[in-house]
Design a protein around this motif. Sequence first.
Motif, PDB file in Angstrom:
ATOM      1  N   ASP A 143       5.147  -2.387 -30.573  1.00  0.00           N
ATOM      2  CA  ASP A 143       3.725  -2.694 -30.736  1.00  0.00           C
ATOM      3  C   ASP A 143       2.878  -1.442 -30.966  1.00  0.00           C
ATOM      4  O   ASP A 143       1.841  -1.503 -31.625  1.00  0.00           O
ATOM      5  N   ASP A 144       3.311  -0.306 -30.407  1.00  0.00           N
ATOM      6  CA  ASP A 144       2.534   0.936 -30.572  1.00  0.00           C
ATOM      7  C   ASP A 144       2.858   1.672 -31.868  1.00  0.00           C
ATOM      8  O   ASP A 144       2.379   2.776 -32.105  1.00  0.00           O
ATOM      9  N   GLY A 145       3.696   1.080 -32.727  1.00  0.00           N
ATOM     10  CA  GLY A 145       4.012   1.679 -34.016  1.00  0.00           C
ATOM     11  C   GLY A 145       5.263   2.536 -34.031  1.00  0.00           C
ATOM     12  O   GLY A 145       5.736   2.930 -35.090  1.00  0.00           O
ATOM     13  N   THR A 146       5.821   2.851 -32.842  1.00  0.00           N
ATOM     14  CA  THR A 146       7.058   3.623 -32.811  1.00  0.00           C
ATOM     15  C   THR A 146       8.223   2.727 -33.200  1.00  0.00           C
ATOM     16  O   THR A 146       8.127   1.500 -33.147  1.00  0.00           O
ATOM     17  N   THR A 148      12.384   1.983 -32.557  1.00  0.00           N
ATOM     18  CA  THR A 148      13.499   2.214 -31.646  1.00  0.00           C
ATOM     19  C   THR A 148      14.807   1.850 -32.327  1.00  0.00           C
ATOM     20  O   THR A 148      14.937   0.755 -32.888  1.00  0.00           O
ATOM     21  N   ASP A 149      15.759   2.781 -32.271  1.00  0.00           N
ATOM     22  CA  ASP A 149      17.102   2.518 -32.798  1.00  0.00           C
ATOM     23  C   ASP A 149      17.791   1.545 -31.850  1.00  0.00           C
ATOM     24  O   ASP A 149      17.911   1.808 -30.653  1.00  0.00           O
ATOM     25  N   ALA A 150      18.243   0.403 -32.369  1.00  0.00           N
ATOM     26  CA  ALA A 150      18.826  -0.643 -31.529  1.00  0.00           C
ATOM     27  C   ALA A 150      20.154  -0.216 -30.897  1.00  0.00           C
ATOM     28  O   ALA A 150      20.509  -0.682 -29.823  1.00  0.00           O
ATOM     29  N   LYS A 151      20.900   0.666 -31.548  1.00  0.00           N
ATOM     30  CA  LYS A 151      22.197   1.107 -31.016  1.00  0.00           C
ATOM     31  C   LYS A 151      22.040   2.113 -29.892  1.00  0.00           C
ATOM     32  O   LYS A 151      22.719   2.039 -28.877  1.00  0.00           O
ATOM     33  N   THR A 152      21.133   3.077 -30.072  1.00  0.00           N
ATOM     34  CA  THR A 152      21.000   4.179 -29.096  1.00  0.00           C
ATOM     35  C   THR A 152      19.856   3.984 -28.121  1.00  0.00           C
ATOM     36  O   THR A 152      19.835   4.595 -27.063  1.00  0.00           O
ATOM     37  N   GLY A 153      18.869   3.147 -28.486  1.00  0.00           N
ATOM     38  CA  GLY A 153      17.700   2.956 -27.639  1.00  0.00           C
ATOM     39  C   GLY A 153      16.682   4.086 -27.764  1.00  0.00           C
ATOM     40  O   GLY A 153      15.696   4.124 -27.032  1.00  0.00           O
ATOM     41  N   LYS A 154      16.922   5.010 -28.682  1.00  0.00           N
ATOM     42  CA  LYS A 154      16.021   6.152 -28.855  1.00  0.00           C
ATOM     43  C   LYS A 154      14.970   5.855 -29.923  1.00  0.00           C
ATOM     44  O   LYS A 154      15.242   5.159 -30.895  1.00  0.00           O
ATOM     45  N   ASN A 155      13.764   6.407 -29.706  1.00  0.00           N
ATOM     46  CA  ASN A 155      12.693   6.256 -30.689  1.00  0.00           C
ATOM     47  C   ASN A 155      12.872   7.282 -31.803  1.00  0.00           C
ATOM     48  O   ASN A 155      13.360   8.388 -31.563  1.00  0.00           O
ATOM     49  N   TRP A 156      12.404   6.900 -33.001  1.00  0.00           N
ATOM     50  CA  TRP A 156      12.363   7.831 -34.131  1.00  0.00           C
ATOM     51  C   TRP A 156      11.153   7.613 -34.943  1.00  0.00           C
ATOM     52  O   TRP A 156      10.372   6.761 -34.762  1.00  0.00           O
TER      53      TRP A 156
END
Length: 156
Positions: A143-146, A148-156
């Motif tokens: 919702d904030d526009g970031t 998230t990689d579904a495999k790693t859980g990390k934002n990019w």
Amino acid sequence: MLVKDAKIYWAKVIGKPRPNKYNPDGEWSFDMTVTPELKKALKDHGLTSKIKNNDDERGDYVTMRKKGVLKSGEQSKPIPIVDHHGETWGNELIGNGSTVNVSVLFEGYGEDPKKQKFSMKPMAIQVWDLVKFKRTDFPTKNDDGTVTDAKTGKNW
């Protein structure tokens, strides 16, 4: 035999049987962890060669399959699935690591009882503790526009 409290992985048991390179007519299949009771039954039936281990979260496991088409040419029925109350399962996909109870039939074949061989067939599945299936091949937009990689859980 009832295999209790096993973990299930790569469950392809909902919907129509899926074709693959070994079975163009399709099949339902899943990987199931080997419990101590199942390990003994596999040994008793000469099926320990069915136990696999790929050094991943499955540990020791067996792949269970049911063909989509019988030898007679008739369409096979899917593996019956129920929830922890014994109610018929819907169309919700079963995620990796779900806890299940599986009814397994060890079926003998061959004319000579001394040389009889066995196969194992999944007769029914009870989903005891569901891990929801989650796709990991696409990222998610938050919702904030970031992203998230579904495999790693990390934002990019």
